[in-house]
Design an enzyme around this catalytic site. Structure first.
Site, PDB file in Angstrom:
ATOM      1  N   ASP A  42       0.850  -1.183   0.000  1.00  0.00           N
ATOM      2  CA  ASP A  42       0.000   0.000   0.000  1.00  0.00           C
ATOM      3  C   ASP A  42       0.893   1.242   0.000  1.00  0.00           C
ATOM      4  O   ASP A  42       2.107   1.155   0.153  1.00  0.00           O
ATOM      5  CB  ASP A  42      -0.967  -0.011   1.181  1.00  0.00           C
ATOM      6  N   ASP A  83      -7.937  -7.541   0.395  1.00  0.00           N
ATOM      7  CA  ASP A  83      -7.013  -7.747   1.512  1.00  0.00           C
ATOM      8  C   ASP A  83      -7.731  -7.344   2.785  1.00  0.00           C
ATOM      9  O   ASP A  83      -8.626  -6.501   2.767  1.00  0.00           O
ATOM     10  CB  ASP A  83      -5.755  -6.879   1.366  1.00  0.00           C
ATOM     11  N   CYS A 127     -13.178 -28.894   7.113  1.00  0.00           N
ATOM     12  CA  CYS A 127     -11.954 -28.158   6.797  1.00  0.00           C
ATOM     13  C   CYS A 127     -10.756 -29.101   6.813  1.00  0.00           C
ATOM     14  O   CYS A 127     -10.640 -29.957   7.694  1.00  0.00           O
ATOM     15  CB  CYS A 127     -11.752 -27.033   7.811  1.00  0.00           C
ATOM     16  N   CYS A 137      -7.514 -28.007   6.913  1.00  0.00           N
ATOM     17  CA  CYS A 137      -6.303 -27.334   7.390  1.00  0.00           C
ATOM     18  C   CYS A 137      -5.643 -28.143   8.498  1.00  0.00           C
ATOM     19  O   CYS A 137      -6.283 -28.983   9.135  1.00  0.00           O
ATOM     20  CB  CYS A 137      -6.629 -25.925   7.878  1.00  0.00           C
ATOM     21  N   CYS A 190      -7.628 -28.150  11.910  1.00  0.00           N
ATOM     22  CA  CYS A 190      -8.826 -28.990  11.988  1.00  0.00           C
ATOM     23  C   CYS A 190      -8.495 -30.472  11.834  1.00  0.00           C
ATOM     24  O   CYS A 190      -9.219 -31.337  12.337  1.00  0.00           O
ATOM     25  CB  CYS A 190      -9.840 -28.557  10.930  1.00  0.00           C
ATOM     26  N   HIS A 209      -5.860 -21.730  10.367  1.00  0.00           N
ATOM     27  CA  HIS A 209      -7.218 -22.131   9.996  1.00  0.00           C
ATOM     28  C   HIS A 209      -7.936 -21.002   9.254  1.00  0.00           C
ATOM     29  O   HIS A 209      -8.560 -21.234   8.206  1.00  0.00           O
ATOM     30  CB  HIS A 209      -8.040 -22.522  11.229  1.00  0.00           C
TER      31      HIS A 209
END
Length: 376
Positions: free
Chosen positions: A93, A267, A305, A307, A310, A336
């Site tokens: 930015d 974002d 999930c 990930c 999980c 996660h």
């Protein structure tokens, strides 16, 4: 010869687009979510872990990095990619938003913004030209033009003055950016909630010419209804053949609604910040792991999930390590959340490609409405 930075739209569904941004450091699949790496790190995550969630690009903050450790130092050490061990694209930015929200004793003039650092009180001047130079030293792949983020609420006169200043700064940013093959400069549309100001801003930016265009001045307190009201027309004012980036957004349902309205890039600090404060995003809505109901729950945050959190850890364990103040709580919850966001983006891309975005969005909202699973 093909430009080393280009955008290709691969599929459309209504106003939504699925595409690909090509950069020398890799491709960015859109719609894309960019995790925020404020101070050359996505908090509580290793770069390899961020990549493993499916992220193609991350965001760095010009304001924070110019103050600490300094853009000159990062440049001497080989640029931001090498400094933080991230080989994929980085967007930075311009620093304008953080100056307005974090700096002390700031003074806005036509030249730029004079401010005192929130870190050590040192005095600085940030201008379109110095912002372009700092971002060049950082070596980011996508550079944002320097602008003023119009406060909300703002009356039409204030919003016009702010927008017109940002457009003058956009021209100065373009001129200072120069010719940098492989790097892109994005202009930022302003105009608050006023359609005629948004249209004028888009016209001025298009006349200057940028590799991509951002929609700025939203997610600043106006609420989802007003934000969607602006997004009903603002993306369509920007060039069709360039990426459209909605800055600072947002919650999962914000993203789904914005994709439906033609936005390509996002974002937000929400998935990482929420991970550190004990909130997980799941298909059935947010879960507050601090709540006592999770203390003896052997189930994962989200049974659907994949990930690492999980796959191997229970709600009971997450509740315990969060309450105990253990660092692994932030690590697992953040992983996660970022995984959830990237799965959401992948689902949106698939749905657009298959022409079923409306059905995908309806199923997304219906599952969230069910809310969290019943306590044991």
């Amino acid at each position: 010869m093909t430009s080393p930075f280009r955008f290709q739209i691969e599929a459309r569904d209504g106003r939504a687009r699925r595409g690909r941004i090509f950069t020398p450091r890799g491709e960015i699949r859109t719609p894309a979510f960019m995790p925020v790496g404020t101070a050359a790190t996505v908090k509580a995550m290793m770069p390899e872990s961020v990549a493993a969630t499916g992220a193609d690009i991350i965001l760095g903050n010009t304001y924070h990095l110019m103050l600490r450790p300094g853009a000159e130092r990062i440049d001497r050490l080989g640029g931001l990619h090498r400094f933080m061990n991230w080989g994929k694209p980085i967007l930075t930015d311009s620093g304008g938003f953080q100056v307005m929200s974090l700096a002390e004793l700031r003074k806005l003039t036509e030249e730029g913004v004079r401010f005192s650092s929130h870190v050590d009180g040192s005095r600085h001047l940030l201008t379109p030209e110095s912002s372009m130079e700092i971002q060049r030293q950082l070596g980011s792949d996508i550079v944002m033009a320097f602008d003023e983020c119009t406060p909300y609420p703002a009356d039409e006169r204030t919003a016009r003055q702010s927008m017109e200043l940002s457009m003058r700064w956009a021209l100065r940013s373009r001129e200072a950016f120069g010719d940098r093959p492989g790097h892109a400069l994005f202009g930022i549309q302003q105009g608050s909630v006023y359609p005629e100001l948004r249209a004028e801003s888009a016209e001025k930016l298009t006349a200057i010419g940028f590799e991509g265009y951002a929609i700025g001045g939203l997610a600043v307190g106006e609420g989802q209804d007003q934000m969607f009201g602006v997004l009903d027309y603002a993306p369509g004012m920007l060039p069709e053949d360039r990426p459209r980036y909605l800055m600072g957004v947002g919650k999962p349902d914000d993203i789904v609604g914005a994709v439906e309205r033609g936005v390509d890039m996002f974002d937000c600090v929400l998935p990482t910040r929420s991970g550190r404060t004990g909130q997980a995003f799941t298909r059935r809505g947010p879960v507050n792991i601090k709540n006592a109901r999770h203390a003896e729950d052997p189930r994962p945050l989200d049974p659907d999930c994949s990930c690492p959190c999980c796959a191997a850890y229970s709600r009971a364990y997450l509740h315990h390590v969060f309450k105990a103040g253990e660092i692994i709580a932030s690590m697992l919850m953040t992983w996660h959340n970022l995984h959830y966001y990237q799965e959401l983006m992948a689902g949106l891309r698939r749905a657009i490609g298959e022409g079923r975005l409306t059905a995908y969005a309806a199923a997304f909202h219906a599952q969230r409405a069910e809310e969290d699973i019943e306590p044991i």
